[in-house]
Enzyme design. Structure first.
Site, PDB file in Angstrom:
ATOM      1  N   HIS A 188       0.738  -1.155  -0.095  1.00 21.99           N
ATOM      2  CA  HIS A 188       0.026   0.047  -0.163  1.00 21.99           C
ATOM      3  C   HIS A 188       0.940   1.426   0.020  1.00 21.99           C
ATOM      4  CE1 HIS A 188       0.746  -0.337   4.500  1.00 21.99           C
ATOM      5  NE2 HIS A 188       0.511   0.945   4.513  1.00 21.99           N
TER       6      HIS A 188
HETATM    7  C1  UD1 Z   1      -2.635   5.243   5.543  1.00 21.34           C
HETATM    8  C2  UD1 Z   1      -1.342   5.945   6.216  1.00 21.34           C
HETATM    9  C3  UD1 Z   1      -0.251   5.119   6.290  1.00 21.34           C
HETATM   10  C4  UD1 Z   1      -0.621   3.852   6.688  1.00 21.34           C
HETATM   11  C5  UD1 Z   1      -1.899   3.177   5.931  1.00 21.34           C
HETATM   12  C6  UD1 Z   1      -2.089   1.826   6.884  1.00 21.34           C
HETATM   13  C7  UD1 Z   1      -1.209   8.632   6.033  1.00 21.34           C
HETATM   14  C8  UD1 Z   1      -0.523   9.489   5.055  1.00 21.34           C
HETATM   15  N1  UD1 Z   1      -0.897   7.298   5.456  1.00 21.34           N
HETATM   16  O1  UD1 Z   1      -2.299   4.919   4.207  1.00 21.34           O
HETATM   17  O2  UD1 Z   1       0.762   5.700   6.841  1.00 21.34           O
HETATM   18  O3  UD1 Z   1       0.363   2.690   6.494  1.00 21.34           O
HETATM   19  O4  UD1 Z   1      -2.823   3.906   6.330  1.00 21.34           O
HETATM   20  O5  UD1 Z   1      -3.082   1.076   5.987  1.00 21.34           O
HETATM   21  O6  UD1 Z   1      -1.701   8.620   6.815  1.00 21.34           O
HETATM   22  N2  UD1 Z   1      -9.645   4.296   1.287  1.00 21.34           N
HETATM   23  C9  UD1 Z   1     -10.816   3.473   1.056  1.00 21.34           C
HETATM   24  N3  UD1 Z   1     -11.269   2.845   2.289  1.00 21.34           N
HETATM   25  C10 UD1 Z   1     -10.797   3.021   3.544  1.00 21.34           C
HETATM   26  C11 UD1 Z   1      -9.571   3.751   3.435  1.00 21.34           C
HETATM   27  C12 UD1 Z   1      -8.939   4.306   2.634  1.00 21.34           C
HETATM   28  O7  UD1 Z   1     -11.414   3.362   0.086  1.00 21.34           O
HETATM   29  O8  UD1 Z   1     -11.216   2.239   4.598  1.00 21.34           O
HETATM   30  C13 UD1 Z   1      -8.875   4.809   0.197  1.00 21.34           C
HETATM   31  C14 UD1 Z   1      -8.957   6.413   0.486  1.00 21.34           C
HETATM   32  O9  UD1 Z   1     -10.359   6.952   0.130  1.00 21.34           O
HETATM   33  C15 UD1 Z   1      -7.939   6.869  -0.443  1.00 21.34           C
HETATM   34  C16 UD1 Z   1      -6.809   5.569  -0.393  1.00 21.34           C
HETATM   35  O10 UD1 Z   1      -7.465   4.494   0.048  1.00 21.34           O
HETATM   36  O11 UD1 Z   1      -8.359   7.035  -1.715  1.00 21.34           O
HETATM   37  C17 UD1 Z   1      -5.592   6.077   0.639  1.00 21.34           C
HETATM   38  O12 UD1 Z   1      -6.192   6.118   1.875  1.00 21.34           O
HETATM   39  P1  UD1 Z   1      -5.369   6.975   3.201  1.00 21.34           P
HETATM   40  O13 UD1 Z   1      -5.908   6.887   4.212  1.00 21.34           O
HETATM   41  O14 UD1 Z   1      -5.198   8.357   2.519  1.00 21.34           O
HETATM   42  O15 UD1 Z   1      -3.832   6.203   2.937  1.00 21.34           O
HETATM   43  P2  UD1 Z   1      -3.381   4.777   3.067  1.00 21.34           P
HETATM   44  O16 UD1 Z   1      -2.820   4.546   1.913  1.00 21.34           O
HETATM   45  O17 UD1 Z   1      -4.542   4.205   3.805  1.00 21.34           O
HETATM   46  N1  UDP Z   2      -3.683  -6.185   8.796  1.00 30.14           N
HETATM   47  C1  UDP Z   2      -4.907  -6.441   8.913  1.00 30.14           C
HETATM   48  N2  UDP Z   2      -5.762  -7.168   7.746  1.00 30.14           N
HETATM   49  C2  UDP Z   2      -5.138  -7.098   6.358  1.00 30.14           C
HETATM   50  C3  UDP Z   2      -3.782  -6.563   6.539  1.00 30.14           C
HETATM   51  C4  UDP Z   2      -3.094  -6.218   7.532  1.00 30.14           C
HETATM   52  O1  UDP Z   2      -5.716  -6.829   9.911  1.00 30.14           O
HETATM   53  O2  UDP Z   2      -5.600  -7.478   5.590  1.00 30.14           O
HETATM   54  C5  UDP Z   2      -2.947  -5.731  10.159  1.00 30.14           C
HETATM   55  C6  UDP Z   2      -2.052  -6.348  10.196  1.00 30.14           C
HETATM   56  O3  UDP Z   2      -1.882  -7.664  11.152  1.00 30.14           O
HETATM   57  C7  UDP Z   2      -0.912  -5.471  10.929  1.00 30.14           C
HETATM   58  C8  UDP Z   2      -1.629  -4.079  10.499  1.00 30.14           C
HETATM   59  O4  UDP Z   2      -2.834  -4.207   9.861  1.00 30.14           O
HETATM   60  O5  UDP Z   2      -1.482  -5.361  12.454  1.00 30.14           O
HETATM   61  C9  UDP Z   2      -0.483  -3.325   9.615  1.00 30.14           C
HETATM   62  O6  UDP Z   2      -1.284  -2.068   8.907  1.00 30.14           O
HETATM   63  P1  UDP Z   2      -1.158  -1.775   7.574  1.00 30.14           P
HETATM   64  O7  UDP Z   2      -0.270  -2.458   6.607  1.00 30.14           O
HETATM   65  O8  UDP Z   2      -2.376  -1.231   6.926  1.00 30.14           O
HETATM   66  O9  UDP Z   2      -0.334  -0.075   7.926  1.00 30.14           O
HETATM   67  P2  UDP Z   2       1.400  -0.083   8.390  1.00 30.14           P
HETATM   68  O10 UDP Z   2       1.517  -0.841   9.441  1.00 30.14           O
HETATM   69  O11 UDP Z   2       2.215  -0.080   7.303  1.00 30.14           O
HETATM   70  O12 UDP Z   2       1.111   1.378   8.849  1.00 30.14           O
END
Ligand code: UD1
Ligand code: UDP
Length: 350
Positions: free
Chosen positions: A203
């Protein structure tokens, strides 16, 4: 003490779970969900799996573009903090929800506690790097997960505010792995045998926001002989074009609940990821981890040879993965009984 615990993204719910369970016994804890993650699988399902109570305040900022979401977080957090007057604001990790919580509390002169302080990738192209640096520097109390993080905080002149607590994700894993192995039916449902598959997540902006990079990565993973289970983050799902034909060994599934996901990690042959938290979980579960990034904040896992950094633009990704051999032993990088230590420090603030 009246405490705001501010969360918004999946990994923050996982860090909140053990701390909230302990804090609410002794303090008036108010859980604030910014709404950054909003799909059932990315938010509510994780709350349910971990038995976290419903958020007391939900700011509903989900969807929309990042700037709109961020400005909504700022103004709604200001209203919530002005209304409830917390004596301490706790923020977790390095997401936009972390930064928003820290900035608003700083403006209102409310003490901030940052959990997972002192992490650095030294890559300013990651939005998370800016979020961490700013949050650390406006916080009053810094809970560092590792000695490396403490050293970084000391070098930045923040040593006096820093406490080595260990990593709270250790406790979430310890509290849930047996439950996951008993309750989860995910291996059966996906017809998987132990160690006959790799687990993949992606991601990070630089891996998924350009679909040529993303599709090249997946095509290269198609050169591995084993099945690859790929729970697809919504950000990544949006980038895969409908015309793209994913290699036959890669099975895309929806984002999993925490219990099913750690069950998948536990039985995987190896874990391939660009996630921060999953690198730690791979180490805790003693799984070979391949991190598709050029740097990591969790340097100890690489130094100890449980984690291999693979440049996502390199041409021989499958070969590097196959050739990776882990070390046999492990050090205690992330600590144990972290929640008890954290609550001890918090009680001493009182
Ligand atoms: C965010 C965090 C990242 C973390 C990740 C964990 C920031 C800058 N990034 O990244 O550090 O590692 O979460 O997963 O805060 N979206 C959906 N449904 C959801 C969530 C997101 O459709 O439930 C879509 C959003 O609308 C957007 C994209 O996914 O288009 C990215 O979501 P965003 O929360 O901005 O960043 P992440 O890549 O999830
Ligand atoms: N995780 C989860 N379901 C998934 C993928 C990840 O519950 O399908 C959990 C995983 O066990 C870990 C956390 O989400 O505890 C990691 O989150 P993510 O990779 O979204 O974010 P990051 O740690 O990079 O910020």
């Amino acid at each position: 003490m009246k405490i705001f615990s501010i969360v918004g993204a999946r990994p923050q719910f996982i860090k909140l779970a053990p701390l909230s369970a302990a804090l609410q016994k002794q303090h008036q804890e108010i859980i604030v969900h910014t709404g950054q993650h909003y799909d059932y699988a990315m938010s509510q399902k994780i709350f349910e799996d971990l038995g976290i109570r419903e958020p007391d305040i939900h700011l509903e900022t989900g969807g929309g573009n990042q700037t709109t979401q961020f400005t909504q977080m700022l103004s709604r957090l200001e209203t919530a903090m002005t209304d409830k007057n917390p004596e301490l604001v706790i923020v977790f990790g390095d997401t936009n929800s972390t930064l928003a919580g820290a900035l608003v509390a700083a403006k209102l002169n409310i003490p901030i506690l940052h959990i997972e302080a002192g992490l650095r990738s030294y890559n300013r192209a990651m939005p998370e790097e800016i979020n961490r640096i700013v949050t650390d520097h406006v916080s009053k109390y810094l809970f560092a997960p590792t000695p490396t993080a403490i050293n970084i905080l000391q070098k930045e002149g923040l040593g006096d505010k820093s406490f080595l607590t260990g990593d709270i994700m250790v406790d979430t894993m310890a509290n849930n792995i047996r439950i996951a192995l008993q309750k989860s039916a995910v291996l059966n449902n996906l017809k998987l045998e132990t160690a006959d598959y790799s687990l993949l997540t992606l991601h990070r902006n630089y891996n998924v926001d350009d679909n040529t990079v993303l599709e090249n990565l997946l095509n290269q993973l198609g050169n591995l002989s084993e099945k690859i289970i790929f729970p697809v983050h919504p950000r990544t799902r949006k980038m895969l074009s409908p015309a793209y034909k994913i290699p036959l060994n890669i099975q895309m599934i929806e984002p999993q609940g925490y219990l099913d996901f750690i069950a998948l990690e536990h039985s995987a042959k190896r874990i391939i990821t660009d996630s921060g938290g999953i690198q730690k979980e791979a180490y805790i579960l003693k799984k070979p981890c391949i991190t598709l990034r050029t740097e990591t904040e969790w340097v100890e896992t690489v130094e100890e040879k449980w984690n291999l950094l693979v440049n996502p633009t390199s041409k021989n990704i499958a070969e590097q993965i196959i050739n990776f051999k882990t070390a046999s032993g492990q050090q205690d990088i992330f600590g144990i009984n972290v929640t008890v230590k954290m609550v001890g420090f918090i009680n001493a603030i009182n």
